[in-house]
Enzyme design. Structure first.
Site, mmCIF file in Angstrom:
data_model
loop_
_atom_site.group_PDB
_atom_site.id
_atom_site.type_symbol
_atom_site.label_atom_id
_atom_site.label_comp_id
_atom_site.label_asym_id
_atom_site.label_seq_id
_atom_site.Cartn_x
_atom_site.Cartn_y
_atom_site.Cartn_z
ATOM 1 N N LEU A 1 0.826 -1.139 0.045
ATOM 2 C CA LEU A 1 -0.044 0.211 -0.132
ATOM 3 C C LEU A 1 0.927 1.322 -0.008
ATOM 4 O O LEU A 1 0.428 2.261 0.333
ATOM 5 C CB LEU A 1 -0.861 -0.129 1.191
ATOM 6 C CG LEU A 1 -1.882 -1.323 1.236
ATOM 7 C CD1 LEU A 1 -2.702 -1.147 2.446
ATOM 8 C CD2 LEU A 1 -2.723 -1.316 -0.133
ATOM 9 N N CYS A 2 2.075 1.214 -0.356
ATOM 10 C CA CYS A 2 3.100 2.244 -0.538
ATOM 11 C C CYS A 2 2.818 2.900 -1.742
ATOM 12 O O CYS A 2 2.931 2.131 -2.925
ATOM 13 C CB CYS A 2 4.450 1.800 -0.387
ATOM 14 S SG CYS A 2 5.632 2.752 0.476
ATOM 15 N N HIS A 3 2.993 4.421 -1.782
ATOM 16 C CA HIS A 3 2.778 4.844 -2.942
ATOM 17 C C HIS A 3 4.214 5.084 -3.709
ATOM 18 O O HIS A 3 5.482 4.882 -2.921
ATOM 19 C CB HIS A 3 2.530 6.563 -2.605
ATOM 20 C CG HIS A 3 0.961 6.588 -2.152
ATOM 21 N ND1 HIS A 3 0.681 6.426 -0.938
ATOM 22 C CD2 HIS A 3 -0.312 7.039 -2.525
ATOM 23 C CE1 HIS A 3 -0.333 6.517 -0.506
ATOM 24 N NE2 HIS A 3 -0.953 6.872 -1.704
ATOM 25 N N MET B 1 9.023 4.385 4.767
ATOM 26 C CA MET B 1 9.266 3.181 4.252
ATOM 27 C C MET B 1 10.276 2.857 3.069
ATOM 28 O O MET B 1 11.181 1.964 2.970
ATOM 29 C CB MET B 1 7.897 2.602 3.419
ATOM 30 C CG MET B 1 6.667 2.507 4.253
ATOM 31 S SD MET B 1 7.213 1.499 5.946
ATOM 32 C CE MET B 1 7.857 -0.022 5.092
ATOM 33 N N GLU B 2 10.600 4.033 2.296
ATOM 34 C CA GLU B 2 11.608 4.009 1.684
ATOM 35 C C GLU B 2 13.094 3.719 2.261
ATOM 36 O O GLU B 2 13.899 3.119 1.503
ATOM 37 C CB GLU B 2 11.726 5.293 0.712
ATOM 38 C CG GLU B 2 10.720 5.231 -0.368
ATOM 39 C CD GLU B 2 9.123 5.523 -0.028
ATOM 40 O OE1 GLU B 2 9.037 5.816 1.184
ATOM 41 O OE2 GLU B 2 8.325 4.955 -0.978
ATOM 42 N N ASP C 1 24.613 -11.270 1.497
ATOM 43 C CA ASP C 1 24.998 -11.958 0.363
ATOM 44 C C ASP C 1 26.469 -11.869 0.015
ATOM 45 O O ASP C 1 26.916 -12.939 -0.455
ATOM 46 C CB ASP C 1 24.069 -11.306 -0.711
ATOM 47 C CG ASP C 1 24.431 -12.360 -2.068
ATOM 48 O OD1 ASP C 1 24.168 -13.414 -2.107
ATOM 49 O OD2 ASP C 1 24.835 -11.490 -3.229
#
Lengths: 152, 274
Positions: B76-78, B114-115, B129
């Protein structure tokens, strides 16, 4: 008849008043006060208000306030309804209605309840305007209005 | 009451918040995380002796790419036109491991938390990794928002434990985090009181409620409770301001009132209803 309510939805003044009286004919006076959201306070351009409260404590404070008014002015009925959540200018915020035998006691009791509510019941207003959000500060005039009801 | 899940609609279903009517403003967010590893792995990482090559440069690019693709990962992130993404690394021999910081900026209608969190987390995964050939026991941990600025909900900054030594700082952050009961280090069975904050005070403290063990207080009074909170975090000094009111078990109270385990104490500014 005692009604205490904290709610997000509006209220119907006429319905509250008739529930207060409940068909009794000994209650010769009824006074009600309705507080509404203004579009200005300390600054202009208030677009909305958000009202927060302390669930549990708010109901207890209003209940005690109603009991005190009933005992002091021999009220036959009292209703206190306060809205919370987001409100717009013109919306009704609070309703205080009292019924008793004579008008003087009814006017006084109603004023007592709203004066005390404003300084004792845990509600807080946040104003939303074009300049941003701001928590409303207390007013000295409200404190004085509440203090004058102290019984000496 | 005042905080709701904006990603749920009135029926409780997930929906994307319509931000079309929100004003464009300058927003920034800083997130951090860390990768704990064996001391030998850290030495090889710093000296460039790992099979996949330059670990930090690769992880940095991965973080930047991840920030740009956040909207594809978080439902639901823009989608945001990021104006800046910066990834910084700190080698911490005491951990031992790598501290990762991700900063994102945007001129937009919605925040970049969120970014920043996604960037920090993918930078950590890339570190893993790049190093896993020599150390599979590495741990990615403590992914968290450090601060955000701009937007309707205003600025926010994580509170740090005031008395923690640097080596313990990150560990004790969870305990010092004031935001919720779950983050509190107090064991549920310990004798404690619950403290709640309302309105402007709650916003300033970034804290709804906190639990305080009776053993933290010198005496069992509200006055001692305030001192215990201030000792925990200097921001609680706000409770000492002259017009802060106090309630004990939902009744107005004075500071010398005596407390018992399980009591609920509330602090709040002067009331403004009616």
């Amino acid at each position: 008849m005692k009604t205490i309510a904290i709610q997000t939805e509006g209220f119907d003044l006429g319905a509250v008043e008739s529930s207060l009286i409940q068909g009794r004919s000994d209650l010769g006076a009824m006074v009600s006060f309705v507080g509404r959201v203004r579009d200005f306070s300390d600054r202009p351009g208030v677009r909305a208000l958000t009202l927060e409260h302390y669930p549990g404590m708010t109901e207890a404070v209003l209940d005690a306030l109603a009991d005190e008014a009933v005992a002091r002015w021999r009220l036959g009925g009292v209703a206190i309804i306060h809205r919370v959540g987001r409100l717009s200018p013109g919306d009704e915020i609070v309703l205080v209605a009292v019924a008793c035998a004579h008008r003087k006691a009814a006017f006084e009791a109603c004023e007592f309840i709203i004066d005390r509510l404003k300084t004792q019941a845990p509600f807080w207003k946040k104003e939303h305007s074009d300049e941003g959000d701001r928590w409303v500060g207390e007013r000295m005039s409200d404190r004085w209005a509440s203090e004058r009801w102290e019984e000496s | 009451m005042s905080r709701t899940f904006t990603h749920l609609n009135a029926r409780g279903e997930a929906h994307m918040v319509d931000v079309g009517d929100k004003p464009v403003s300058h927003r920034e967010a800083l997130a951090s995380a860390r990768v704990r590893m064996a001391a030998e792995t850290l030495v090889r990482l710093v000296e460039g002796g790992l099979p996949k090559g330059d670990v930090l440069a690769t992880a940095r690019i991965a973080g930047i790419q991840a920030a740009k693709r956040t909207a594809e990962l978080i439902p639901l992130c823009h989608t945001l036109p990021l104006s800046s993404v910066r990834i910084d690394f700190d080698i911490d021999p005491a951990l031992p491991g790598v501290l990762v910081e991700a900063r994102c900026r945007v001129e937009g209608r919605t925040g970049v938390e969120m970014e920043a969190l996604t960037a920090a987390s993918v930078a950590c995964l890339t570190l893993y990794d790049m190093c896993k050939a020599v150390d599979k026991g590495m741990v990615v941990e403590a992914l968290q928002l450090e601060r955000k600025t701009g937007g309707k909900s205003g600025d926010w900054q994580r509170m740090q434990a005031s008395d923690a030594s640097p080596g313990q700082a990150a560990e004790s952050t969870a305990a010092a985090e004031l935001g919720d009961e779950e983050g509190d280090a107090v064991a549920p069975q310990a004798a404690s009181v619950r403290v709640r904050f309302f309105a402007e005070l709650r916003e300033r403290l970034q804290c709804d409620s906190v639990s305080v063990p009776m053993t933290d207080m010198d005496t069992t009074t509200i006055f001692a409770l305030k001192q215990a909170l201030i000792a925990r975090d200097p921001r609680f000094a706000a409770l000492d301001e002259p017009r802060v009111l106090c309630a004990l078990n939902r009744r107005m109270s004075k500071l010398d009132a005596s407390l018992s385990p399980g009591d609920e104490i509330a602090f709040f500014p002067p009331v403004t209803g009616g």
